[in-house]
Motif scaffolding. Structure first.
Motif, PDB file in Angstrom:
ATOM      1  N   MET A 178      37.239  32.611  39.572  1.00 33.44           N
ATOM      2  CA  MET A 178      38.678  32.614  39.450  1.00 33.44           C
ATOM      3  C   MET A 178      39.215  34.035  39.251  1.00 33.44           C
ATOM      4  N   THR A 179      38.368  34.997  38.952  1.00 33.26           N
ATOM      5  CA  THR A 179      38.843  36.359  38.727  1.00 33.26           C
ATOM      6  C   THR A 179      39.207  37.061  40.031  1.00 33.26           C
ATOM      7  N   ASP A 180      38.726  36.580  41.169  1.00 32.30           N
ATOM      8  CA  ASP A 180      39.058  37.194  42.446  1.00 32.30           C
ATOM      9  C   ASP A 180      40.399  36.723  42.999  1.00 32.30           C
ATOM     10  N   LYS A 206      43.315  39.269  42.912  1.00 29.42           N
ATOM     11  CA  LYS A 206      43.084  40.350  43.873  1.00 29.42           C
ATOM     12  C   LYS A 206      43.438  39.893  45.282  1.00 29.42           C
TER      13      LYS A 206
END
Length: 66
Positions: free
Chosen positions: A1-3, A6
């Motif tokens: 989920m951190t991408d 971006k």
């Protein structure tokens, strides 16, 4: 989920750049337009070069982030 953030920023940036250049397509110095009677022939030479350079820069930047 951190991408996900971006990816959203990249998509937003691409849409911003595309929208900016869509205003100038066909209006750059060096684009050739022939008008004779009812016929118009358009050669967007400089526009194609600018689009090619911009896409090359964007794709090379995306390649560095992998």
């Amino acid at each position: 989920m951190t991408d996900f953030p971006k990816i959203l920023m990249i998509i937003g940036g691409l849409l911003l750049v595309i929208g900016f250049f869509m205003q100038f397509i066909g209006k750059l110095p060096g684009d050739i337009i022939f008008k004779k009677g009812n016929t118009t022939v358009f050669f967007p030479i400089v526009t194609c070069i600018v689009i090619s350079i911009v896409l090359s820069l964007i794709l090379s930047l995306l390649g560095r982030f992998k």
